[in-house]
Design an enzyme around this catalytic site. Structure first.
Site, PDB file in Angstrom:
ATOM      1  N   ASP A   1      -8.741  21.222  -4.170  1.00 18.90           N
ATOM      2  CA  ASP A   1      -8.469  20.302  -5.281  1.00 18.90           C
ATOM      3  C   ASP A   1      -7.099  20.645  -5.853  1.00 18.90           C
ATOM      4  OD1 ASP A   1      -8.823  18.299  -7.157  1.00 18.90           O
ATOM      5  OD2 ASP A   1     -10.036  19.519  -8.514  1.00 18.90           O
ATOM      6  N   LEU A   2      -6.111  20.630  -4.980  1.00 16.37           N
ATOM      7  CA  LEU A   2      -4.809  21.212  -5.311  1.00 16.37           C
ATOM      8  C   LEU A   2      -3.865  20.180  -5.936  1.00 16.37           C
ATOM      9  CD1 LEU A   2      -3.280  23.815  -5.352  1.00 16.37           C
ATOM     10  CD2 LEU A   2      -2.532  23.413  -3.012  1.00 16.37           C
TER      11      LEU A   2
END
Length: 274
Positions: A181-182
């Site tokens: 979830d960068l």
């Protein structure tokens, strides 16, 4: 305790303990099963790569006996003025991905994220992205009443792409160690300009997934992508696969928030010929 803002899932606090130590703590009113222990395990897994720093876990509980779940982490003093070293971040991210994963998916098979997406072990990225992301998300999109008449069309588009992933996913690569979830909000920059990773949704996956997420909402300099490419060049055609890897986060945001995200998801589907 002082309440902190910025999260859309958990309630977060700055806490000063009796001995004077400052920590970060968060809780959740209705978390998916194993929500905080899964996050703690993800932080540990990222830390094992010794590539990018992560906050140390001080304490964690998923709640028992009617008690609230919580996660307590080392406090990182964030700076809004410090300039992040994006080139160093790009090189370190390449090292993190290069630390690899034993499977596409998770060894513990735990779900991740606010939608509780599955992470069963798969042999290929195409299989994982189809069965553990696009198909589950298509079901959630179809059931999202706030999407109205768009729901069925968007769900069908996701299902169609899932059947074509062998064609669309690009050259085969071994599973990389992903944050999962960068976006820029999950990178903290401390007073020294060092980047820290927080709020992971870890799994073994294709490294282009993390990189596409970095591009979706911005916040990372071109130096990060250039430095990454110097260390670990991407396979030909990666630019054309960005919309593919945007499908999952855009679908999640359409389900959670509506707004402009359904239109963004539709554009990504059209870019893939759906």
């Amino acid at each position: 305790m002082s309440r902190l803002g910025g999260g859309d899932v958990a309630e977060a606090f700055q806490v000063v303990l009796a001995g004077g130590r400052m920590v970060f703590a968060k809780t959740h009113r209705r978390p998916p099963p194993g929500f905080f222990t899964t996050e703690a395990a993800g932080l540990a897994w990222l830390g094992e790569a010794d590539a990018l720093p992560v906050p140390a876990v001080v304490a964690v509980s998923d709640g028992a006996g009617g008690r609230a779940p919580w996660l307590v982490l080392e406090w990182i003093t964030e700076s809004r003025r410090a300039v992040p070293d994006d080139a160093a971040f790009g090189r370190a991210l390449a090292a993190l991905h290069g630390a690899s994963a034993p499977h596409f998916g998770r060894e513990d098979r735990r779900s991740t994220g606010s939608r509780g997406l599955p992470n069963e072990q798969c042999e290929t990225w195409a299989e994982f992205y189809a069965t553990q992301r696009l198909i589950p998300l298509a079901r959630l999109v179809r059931d999202a009443r706030h999407l109205g008449d768009d729901a069925a069309r968007l769900a069908a588009g996701l299902e169609s792409v899932a059947t074509r992933l062998t064609e669309l996913a690009g050259p085969a690569e071994p599973p990389a160690r992903l944050h999962g979830d960068l976006w820029a909000g999950n990178r903290l920059v401390d007073v020294d300009g060092t980047s820290w990773l927080i709020d992971p949704a870890c799994f073994g996956g294709h490294r282009e997934f993390d990189l596409a997420m970095m591009r979706l909402f911005g916040g990372f300099g071109v130096e990060a992508f250039a430095a990454y490419a110097e260390v670990a060049p991407l396979a030909d055609g990666w630019e054309g696969r960005i919309p593919l890897h945007h499908l999952a986060p855009l679908a999640v945001h359409a389900i959670k928030f509506g707004g402009a995200y359904p239109a963004g998801l539709a554009r990504a589907l059209r870019a893939l010929g759906t």
